[in-house]
Design an enzyme around this catalytic site. Structure first.
Site, PDB file in Angstrom:
ATOM      1  N   TYR A 129       0.832  -1.209  -0.123  1.00  0.00           N
ATOM      2  CA  TYR A 129       0.025  -0.120   0.056  1.00  0.00           C
ATOM      3  C   TYR A 129       0.959   1.329  -0.005  1.00  0.00           C
ATOM      4  O   TYR A 129       1.912   1.346   0.851  1.00  0.00           O
ATOM      5  CB  TYR A 129      -1.152   0.187   1.225  1.00  0.00           C
ATOM      6  CG  TYR A 129      -1.819   1.216   1.019  1.00  0.00           C
ATOM      7  CD1 TYR A 129      -2.874   1.152   0.219  1.00  0.00           C
ATOM      8  CD2 TYR A 129      -1.720   2.385   1.980  1.00  0.00           C
ATOM      9  CE1 TYR A 129      -3.843   2.300   0.220  1.00  0.00           C
ATOM     10  CE2 TYR A 129      -2.569   3.450   1.955  1.00  0.00           C
ATOM     11  CZ  TYR A 129      -3.705   3.573   0.742  1.00  0.00           C
ATOM     12  OH  TYR A 129      -4.377   4.635   0.948  1.00  0.00           O
ATOM     13  N   GLN A 193     -10.422   0.279   2.494  1.00  0.00           N
ATOM     14  CA  GLN A 193     -10.906  -0.532   1.434  1.00  0.00           C
ATOM     15  C   GLN A 193      -9.763  -1.298   0.628  1.00  0.00           C
ATOM     16  O   GLN A 193      -9.753  -2.553   0.011  1.00  0.00           O
ATOM     17  CB  GLN A 193     -11.730   0.012   0.163  1.00  0.00           C
ATOM     18  CG  GLN A 193     -11.170   1.398  -0.503  1.00  0.00           C
ATOM     19  CD  GLN A 193     -11.616   2.707   0.450  1.00  0.00           C
ATOM     20  OE1 GLN A 193     -11.364   2.682   1.528  1.00  0.00           O
ATOM     21  NE2 GLN A 193     -11.732   3.869  -0.521  1.00  0.00           N
ATOM     22  N   ASN A 222      -3.018   6.535   6.775  1.00  0.00           N
ATOM     23  CA  ASN A 222      -3.746   7.001   7.858  1.00  0.00           C
ATOM     24  C   ASN A 222      -4.295   6.228   8.869  1.00  0.00           C
ATOM     25  O   ASN A 222      -3.829   5.212   8.841  1.00  0.00           O
ATOM     26  CB  ASN A 222      -4.596   8.141   7.137  1.00  0.00           C
ATOM     27  CG  ASN A 222      -5.727   7.473   6.411  1.00  0.00           C
ATOM     28  OD1 ASN A 222      -5.867   6.246   6.589  1.00  0.00           O
ATOM     29  ND2 ASN A 222      -6.352   8.091   5.687  1.00  0.00           N
ATOM     30  N   THR A 245       2.714   9.879  11.019  1.00  0.00           N
ATOM     31  CA  THR A 245       4.111   9.677  11.315  1.00  0.00           C
ATOM     32  C   THR A 245       4.446  10.743  12.353  1.00  0.00           C
ATOM     33  O   THR A 245       3.652  11.650  12.928  1.00  0.00           O
ATOM     34  CB  THR A 245       4.952  10.571   9.980  1.00  0.00           C
ATOM     35  OG1 THR A 245       6.384  10.329  10.184  1.00  0.00           O
ATOM     36  CG2 THR A 245       4.678  12.010  10.140  1.00  0.00           C
ATOM     37  N   GLN A 267       8.567  16.568   9.545  1.00  0.00           N
ATOM     38  CA  GLN A 267       7.617  15.516   9.572  1.00  0.00           C
ATOM     39  C   GLN A 267       6.278  16.194   9.975  1.00  0.00           C
ATOM     40  O   GLN A 267       5.310  15.354   9.635  1.00  0.00           O
ATOM     41  CB  GLN A 267       8.209  14.640  10.846  1.00  0.00           C
ATOM     42  CG  GLN A 267       9.345  13.992  10.796  1.00  0.00           C
ATOM     43  CD  GLN A 267       9.252  12.861   9.494  1.00  0.00           C
ATOM     44  OE1 GLN A 267       8.553  12.098   9.360  1.00  0.00           O
ATOM     45  NE2 GLN A 267      10.251  13.390   8.592  1.00  0.00           N
ATOM     46  N   HIS A 270       3.705  16.204   6.794  1.00  0.00           N
ATOM     47  CA  HIS A 270       3.152  15.153   6.432  1.00  0.00           C
ATOM     48  C   HIS A 270       1.608  15.165   6.545  1.00  0.00           C
ATOM     49  O   HIS A 270       0.789  14.955   5.735  1.00  0.00           O
ATOM     50  CB  HIS A 270       3.654  13.835   6.969  1.00  0.00           C
ATOM     51  CG  HIS A 270       4.919  13.341   6.414  1.00  0.00           C
ATOM     52  ND1 HIS A 270       4.800  12.755   5.365  1.00  0.00           N
ATOM     53  CD2 HIS A 270       6.009  13.264   7.081  1.00  0.00           C
ATOM     54  CE1 HIS A 270       6.070  12.202   5.075  1.00  0.00           C
ATOM     55  NE2 HIS A 270       6.807  12.508   6.112  1.00  0.00           N
ATOM     56  N   GLU A 336       8.353   6.479  16.146  1.00  0.00           N
ATOM     57  CA  GLU A 336       8.839   6.068  14.835  1.00  0.00           C
ATOM     58  C   GLU A 336      10.311   6.211  14.291  1.00  0.00           C
ATOM     59  O   GLU A 336      10.815   5.487  13.904  1.00  0.00           O
ATOM     60  CB  GLU A 336       7.523   6.284  13.733  1.00  0.00           C
ATOM     61  CG  GLU A 336       7.674   6.109  12.271  1.00  0.00           C
ATOM     62  CD  GLU A 336       6.715   6.809  11.619  1.00  0.00           C
ATOM     63  OE1 GLU A 336       6.709   6.391  10.367  1.00  0.00           O
ATOM     64  OE2 GLU A 336       6.653   8.083  11.744  1.00  0.00           O
ATOM     65  N   HIS A 337      10.405   7.586  14.435  1.00  0.00           N
ATOM     66  CA  HIS A 337      11.635   7.958  14.167  1.00  0.00           C
ATOM     67  C   HIS A 337      12.252   8.575  15.463  1.00  0.00           C
ATOM     68  O   HIS A 337      11.731   9.360  15.937  1.00  0.00           O
ATOM     69  CB  HIS A 337      11.769   9.103  12.987  1.00  0.00           C
ATOM     70  CG  HIS A 337      10.907   8.723  11.785  1.00  0.00           C
ATOM     71  ND1 HIS A 337       9.608   9.188  11.522  1.00  0.00           N
ATOM     72  CD2 HIS A 337      11.283   7.948  10.587  1.00  0.00           C
ATOM     73  CE1 HIS A 337       9.109   8.621  10.518  1.00  0.00           C
ATOM     74  NE2 HIS A 337      10.096   7.868  10.017  1.00  0.00           N
ATOM     75  N   ASP A 370      13.995   8.846   5.043  1.00  0.00           N
ATOM     76  CA  ASP A 370      12.758   8.828   3.907  1.00  0.00           C
ATOM     77  C   ASP A 370      13.009   8.519   2.705  1.00  0.00           C
ATOM     78  O   ASP A 370      12.262   8.097   1.951  1.00  0.00           O
ATOM     79  CB  ASP A 370      11.843  10.213   3.967  1.00  0.00           C
ATOM     80  CG  ASP A 370      11.284  10.417   5.391  1.00  0.00           C
ATOM     81  OD1 ASP A 370      10.935   9.235   6.136  1.00  0.00           O
ATOM     82  OD2 ASP A 370      11.067  11.564   5.711  1.00  0.00           O
ATOM     83  N   GLU A 424       1.712 -35.444  31.001  1.00  0.00           N
ATOM     84  CA  GLU A 424       0.453 -34.193  30.389  1.00  0.00           C
ATOM     85  C   GLU A 424      -0.992 -34.993  30.086  1.00  0.00           C
ATOM     86  O   GLU A 424      -1.662 -34.234  29.697  1.00  0.00           O
ATOM     87  CB  GLU A 424       0.995 -33.561  28.858  1.00  0.00           C
ATOM     88  CG  GLU A 424       2.114 -32.642  29.255  1.00  0.00           C
ATOM     89  CD  GLU A 424       2.652 -31.965  28.107  1.00  0.00           C
ATOM     90  OE1 GLU A 424       2.049 -32.054  26.932  1.00  0.00           O
ATOM     91  OE2 GLU A 424       3.216 -31.044  28.095  1.00  0.00           O
ATOM     92  N   HIS A 429       0.193 -39.641  22.690  1.00  0.00           N
ATOM     93  CA  HIS A 429       1.463 -38.954  22.150  1.00  0.00           C
ATOM     94  C   HIS A 429       2.556 -39.934  22.135  1.00  0.00           C
ATOM     95  O   HIS A 429       3.342 -40.430  21.318  1.00  0.00           O
ATOM     96  CB  HIS A 429       1.756 -37.706  22.818  1.00  0.00           C
ATOM     97  CG  HIS A 429       0.797 -36.641  22.424  1.00  0.00           C
ATOM     98  ND1 HIS A 429      -0.448 -36.501  22.437  1.00  0.00           N
ATOM     99  CD2 HIS A 429       1.381 -35.453  21.794  1.00  0.00           C
ATOM    100  CE1 HIS A 429      -0.955 -35.399  22.074  1.00  0.00           C
ATOM    101  NE2 HIS A 429       0.181 -34.626  21.610  1.00  0.00           N
TER     102      HIS A 429
END
Length: 440
Positions: A129, A193, A222, A245, A267, A270, A336-337, A370, A424, A429
């Site tokens: 994406y 979507q 987003n 971001t 940043q 954005h 994130e950064h 980036d 067990e 087994h």
């Protein structure tokens, strides 16, 4: 931008620090109901739902989501030479770093023909994406595709929002970047979507092409994209919930206020929901950054967007007692950064335990990462870097464990298997070993 001094003067617990962290008012919880409805519609109605959502959100009418190959070629041919050169350099550096990341198979031998191997294999198909809207992100095409290609993924599909000004296609620079990387399947679909279409697939309908379901969905977006990824996790794998971001900067009085301010603005441009947080033990630096922000904001192109981001509750200046205390805040915030502007930046950076990416010293700004550092800019946000990683080659691979024992090797541990099975209360087994005539 708030000045928060509550991290000074006393030691706070992890939970107390976490409660103080500047975060946006809107989170995945507030978007969940709207995204759940979109996902349900896409699952039920397929292409007709995608077309209706494209009309509502993007103002375009669609007969198919698939971008014709000729449009990809046309976009690449019309690409500005300087942008082409920049993309070529970004791709080359990203490929070099991605090749170094590829995990290696590993095995252990226990004797008598007992071998256990971990084998890394690529996933079958991925959905990449690339957001649109307020900015154009050909760099995100690079960041998504290069590690997937390095992993050896055989089928790549890319989705990016349709743009009314480009005849309902994604931005031509996005299409050009896809063509440079050899991506042939590009869909004009945006938002939650797109994530739903990748996760559940879309059947062909009339002139509308099918979208085959994928195994992994990656890429930033987003709050609605991030929420959609959270909601389909389990149906498909995801990289991380890479939403709006954020940048955190840990700085002492040796930092250049102009550098710090410029990186915060970079940043903030954005998205109005972007976060910029300065963590410092220097009131003098804090004042200098405030002054530099005022000066630089006045001339920046996206003035209103920057002012909104820096004025939101997600952005702040946090005063701490010293760099050690600042590191505690950084590791709780899990940015994130994260930029480190301290006298001993390398040593300080080595003590960071929670961040998507760390940028060391005054000449490693986030904007370098980036585009052209070679690192990946698809990174976890909203504190998820405490447990999640940035996009990398392993995101597109899975580890398969292979157990290969001879009769003698099984006999060596048969008694242990039987003992544990009975402990067990799962005796069958143990019987599955004993029936082979070993360990008796």
């Amino acid at each position: 931008m708030d000045l928060r001094a509550s991290a000074m003067g006393h030691v706070l617990t992890h939970a107390e620090l976490k409660a103080l962290m500047p975060r946006p008012e809107q989170d995945s919880g507030t978007a969940a109901s709207a995204v759940e409805e979109i996902i349900a519609r896409v699952r039920a109605d397929g292409f007709s739902a995608l077309a209706e959502l494209a009309s509502r959100f993007d103002g375009v009418e669609q007969i198919t989501t698939l971008v014709p190959a000729a449009e990809l070629e046309r976009a690449a041919a019309g690409l500005d030479p300087a942008v082409r050169a920049a993309l070529d350099e970004s791709i080359a550096r990203a490929r070099d770093f991605a090749a170094a990341q590829r995990p290696h198979d590993a095995s252990s031998t226990f004797g008598n023909g007992a071998v256990v191997t971990q084998r890394w294999v690529p996933v079958r198909r991925v959905g990449l994406y690339v957001p649109g809207g307020l900015a154009v992100y050909p760099s995100s095409v690079v960041m998504n595709a290069v590690p997937a290609l390095a992993a050896g993924v055989g089928s790549l599909a890319l989705a990016s929002p349709p743009q009314r000004e480009f005849g309902g296609l994604p931005h031509p620079t996005i299409l050009a970047a896809a063509h440079l990387l050899g991506i042939e399947e590009v869909h004009a679909v945006g938002g939650a979507q797109a994530v739903a279409a990748f996760a559940y697939g879309i059947e062909a309908s009339g002139d509308a092409a099918a979208i085959e379901p994928v195994d992994v969905v990656t890429g930033p977006g987003n709050i609605f994209v991030a929420t959609a990824k959270r909601l389909v996790k389990g149906v498909v794998g995801i990289d991380a919930e890479a939403g709006p971001t954020e940048i955190a900067i840990l700085a002492d009085d040796s930092a250049d206020p102009a550098f710090v301010a410029a990186d915060m603005i970079s940043q903030a441009e954005h998205d109005p929901n972007a976060a910029a947080v300065l963590i410092t033990d220097s009131e003098r630096l804090a004042s200098g950054v405030r002054a530099a922000l005022a000066e630089q904001i006045a001339t920046t192109k996206h003035h209103e967007r920057v002012v909104a981001a820096l004025g939101g509750r997600q952005s702040a200046i946090v005063l701490v007692d010293d760099v050690d205390a600042g590191l505690r805040v950084c590791n709780v915030y899990a940015a994130e950064h994260l930029e480190i502007h301290t006298r001993d930046a390398k040593e300080t950076a080595a003590r960071v335990t929670a961040a998507g990416a760390v940028f060391v010293g005054p000449y490693s700004p986030v904007s370098l990462g980036d585009y052209s550092a070679g690192s990946n800019h698809v990174l976890p946000t909203s504190g998820t870097a405490a447990y999640a990683s940035g996009l990398n080659v392993a995101t597109f691979m899975k580890a398969i464990q292979v157990i290969d024992y001879s009769e003698e090797a099984l006999a060596d541990v048969a008694g242990h298997v039987v003992a544990l099975a009975r402990a067990e209360d799962l005796p069958a087994h143990g019987d599955a070993v004993l029936v082979r005539g070993v360990g008796q």
